[in-house]
Design an enzyme around this catalytic site. Structure first.
Site, PDB file in Angstrom:
ATOM      1  CB  SER A 144      24.985  93.334 104.417  1.00  0.00           C
ATOM      2  OG  SER A 144      25.381  94.600 103.937  1.00  0.00           O
ATOM      3  CE1 TYR A 159      24.408  92.960  95.338  1.00  0.00           C
ATOM      4  CE2 TYR A 159      26.255  94.135  96.324  1.00  0.00           C
ATOM      5  CZ  TYR A 159      25.552  92.955  96.120  1.00  0.00           C
ATOM      6  OH  TYR A 159      25.993  91.784  96.702  1.00  0.00           O
ATOM      7  CE  LYS A 163      23.408  92.606  98.881  1.00  0.00           C
ATOM      8  NZ  LYS A 163      22.688  91.430  99.390  1.00  0.00           N
TER       9      LYS A 163
HETATM   10  P1  NDP Z   1      23.714  83.698  93.278  1.00  0.00           P
HETATM   11  O1  NDP Z   1      23.241  84.415  92.072  1.00  0.00           O
HETATM   12  O2  NDP Z   1      24.453  82.417  93.096  1.00  0.00           O
HETATM   13  O3  NDP Z   1      22.501  83.444  94.276  1.00  0.00           O
HETATM   14  C1  NDP Z   1      21.448  84.345  94.412  1.00  0.00           C
HETATM   15  C2  NDP Z   1      20.255  83.574  94.947  1.00  0.00           C
HETATM   16  O4  NDP Z   1      19.181  84.497  95.162  1.00  0.00           O
HETATM   17  C3  NDP Z   1      19.763  82.524  94.000  1.00  0.00           C
HETATM   18  O5  NDP Z   1      19.516  81.342  94.733  1.00  0.00           O
HETATM   19  C4  NDP Z   1      18.451  83.087  93.463  1.00  0.00           C
HETATM   20  O6  NDP Z   1      17.533  82.034  93.248  1.00  0.00           O
HETATM   21  C5  NDP Z   1      18.006  83.922  94.639  1.00  0.00           C
HETATM   22  N1  NDP Z   1      17.057  84.988  94.281  1.00  0.00           N
HETATM   23  C6  NDP Z   1      17.256  86.069  93.492  1.00  0.00           C
HETATM   24  N2  NDP Z   1      16.127  86.786  93.398  1.00  0.00           N
HETATM   25  C7  NDP Z   1      15.188  86.130  94.125  1.00  0.00           C
HETATM   26  C8  NDP Z   1      13.822  86.344  94.402  1.00  0.00           C
HETATM   27  N3  NDP Z   1      13.158  87.411  93.913  1.00  0.00           N
HETATM   28  N4  NDP Z   1      13.167  85.471  95.195  1.00  0.00           N
HETATM   29  C9  NDP Z   1      13.804  84.399  95.712  1.00  0.00           C
HETATM   30  N5  NDP Z   1      15.102  84.127  95.482  1.00  0.00           N
HETATM   31  C10 NDP Z   1      15.780  84.982  94.692  1.00  0.00           C
HETATM   32  O7  NDP Z   1      24.606  84.779  94.059  1.00  0.00           O
HETATM   33  P2  NDP Z   1      25.362  84.764  95.452  1.00  0.00           P
HETATM   34  O8  NDP Z   1      25.366  83.433  96.074  1.00  0.00           O
HETATM   35  O9  NDP Z   1      26.632  85.455  95.221  1.00  0.00           O
HETATM   36  O10 NDP Z   1      24.444  85.777  96.277  1.00  0.00           O
HETATM   37  C11 NDP Z   1      23.854  85.453  97.528  1.00  0.00           C
HETATM   38  C12 NDP Z   1      23.778  86.707  98.375  1.00  0.00           C
HETATM   39  O11 NDP Z   1      25.100  87.091  98.737  1.00  0.00           O
HETATM   40  C13 NDP Z   1      23.160  87.916  97.673  1.00  0.00           C
HETATM   41  O12 NDP Z   1      22.346  88.629  98.562  1.00  0.00           O
HETATM   42  C14 NDP Z   1      24.380  88.734  97.292  1.00  0.00           C
HETATM   43  O13 NDP Z   1      24.067  90.086  97.134  1.00  0.00           O
HETATM   44  C15 NDP Z   1      25.279  88.465  98.470  1.00  0.00           C
HETATM   45  N6  NDP Z   1      26.687  88.752  98.233  1.00  0.00           N
HETATM   46  C16 NDP Z   1      27.379  88.072  97.274  1.00  0.00           C
HETATM   47  C17 NDP Z   1      28.710  88.366  97.053  1.00  0.00           C
HETATM   48  C18 NDP Z   1      29.521  87.663  96.013  1.00  0.00           C
HETATM   49  O14 NDP Z   1      30.641  88.128  95.728  1.00  0.00           O
HETATM   50  N7  NDP Z   1      29.058  86.551  95.447  1.00  0.00           N
HETATM   51  C19 NDP Z   1      29.406  89.399  97.836  1.00  0.00           C
HETATM   52  C20 NDP Z   1      28.576  90.041  98.821  1.00  0.00           C
HETATM   53  C21 NDP Z   1      27.272  89.709  99.002  1.00  0.00           C
HETATM   54  P3  NDP Z   1      16.445  81.933  92.069  1.00  0.00           P
HETATM   55  O15 NDP Z   1      17.022  82.631  90.874  1.00  0.00           O
HETATM   56  O16 NDP Z   1      16.265  80.463  91.908  1.00  0.00           O
HETATM   57  O17 NDP Z   1      15.230  82.598  92.638  1.00  0.00           O
END
Ligand code: NDP
Length: 256
Positions: A144, A159, A163
């Site tokens: 989330s 978003y 979440k």
């Molecule tokens: P990143 O963009 O670094 O990572 C996102 C990941 O999700 C990537 O590995 C991407 O891989 C994968 N992804 C996206 N769409 C798909 C799909 N359709 N199928 C499979 N994989 C998918 O961002 P974060 O590490 O920041 O995000 C990780 C999680 O943490 C998310 O859910 C985000 O909402 C949540 N979050 C992040 C925050 C932040 O400040 N960074 C704060 C709060 C929550 P690929 O493109 O290779 O498929």
């Protein structure tokens, strides 16, 4: 010292970058066999290689969490390869369009964000839960956000809606399976360095800098390793009485 996840099999979705990448590396470092699920093959293969170089077991399964067949295959390949599934971090997510008012978002953006960030989590659980129950239970952590508990301050209502939905999904499922040995929790990170956030921090340093100072009492962005540590705790025996909980790792943001 014994490793907390020795003999355990773990799926991490969205393991190609950011929080998912760091969590996969930490699980492997603590003895787990880790299945890294994402769409980008070369990027994820590099993480798998890094894990193997440190003597741990990992594999990549190309996965699109918006595709039901892809998630069914992810769990089937995991069971075929490692024989069981103990933990899953349903972390894949996208930010979608931001800095827009609710009425200005497109239907296309709404659908894309909900498909990945909410339906993708449910579909992951749909296949993970039966697999975990076959070996007496396990632990699921769903991604989330602070924006799952508070309104978006970044103009991305799809978003925030997704979440918030993850928390409802997590709590409901946690209660349904509470007597089965399966624990289901959510992680609510605040601003965290990743591919999702760092380009925006570079593009809008003043706007986001003042937003972060206003939102976050600790007045800094988290490192992905700080979120990963909390995910491992939620999947470990140390949190054996914790289920249905949205755990904030947010520098104090939700307390404000
Ligand atoms: P990143 O963009 O670094 O990572 C996102 C990941 O999700 C990537 O590995 C991407 O891989 C994968 N992804 C996206 N769409 C798909 C799909 N359709 N199928 C499979 N994989 C998918 O961002 P974060 O590490 O920041 O995000 C990780 C999680 O943490 C998310 O859910 C985000 O909402 C949540 N979050 C992040 C925050 C932040 O400040 N960074 C704060 C709060 C929550 P690929 O493109 O290779 O498929």
């Amino acid at each position: 010292m014994s490793k907390r996840f020795e003999g355990k099999v773990v799926i991490v979705t969205g393991a190609s970058s950011g929080i998912g990448r760091e969590t996969a590396i930490q699980f492997a470092g603590e003895g787990a066999s880790v299945v890294l699920a994402a769409r980008r093959e070369a990027q994820t293969a590099e993480v798998v290689q890094q894990i193997r170089q440190h003597g741990s077991e990992a594999m990549f399964v190309r996965t699109d969490v918006t595709n039901v067949a892809s998630l069914e295959a992810l769990v089937a390949i995991t069971i075929k390869t490692y024989g069981r599934l103990d933990c899953a971090f349903n972390n894949a997510g996208i930010a979608g369009d931001a800095m827009k008012a609710t009425a200005d978002h497109s239907e296309e953006n709404w659908n894309a964000v909900l498909a990945t960030n909410l339906t993708g989590v449910w579909l992951s659980m749909k296949y993970e839960i039966p697999a975990m129950l076959k070996s007496g239970g396990g632990c699921i952590v769903n991604a989330s956000s602070t924006y799952g508990l508070k309104p978006s301050t970044a103009g991305h209502v799809p978003y925030a809606a997704a979440k918030h939905g993850v928390i409802g999904l997590t709590k409901t499922a946690a209660l349904e399976y509470a007597k089965t040995g399966l624990r289901i929790n959510a992680i609510c990170p605040g601003w965290t360095h990743s591919e999702m956030v760092d380009p925006a921090l570079e593009a809008l340093p003043e706007q986001l800098g003042s937003l972060i100072n206003q939102d976050v009492p600790m007045a800094r962005v988290a490192d992905a390793t700080e979120i990963a540590r909390a995910v491992l705790w939620l999947c470990s025996d140390e949190s054996s009485y914790v289920t249905g909980h949205p755990l904030c790792v947010d520098g104090g943001w939700v307390a404000r």
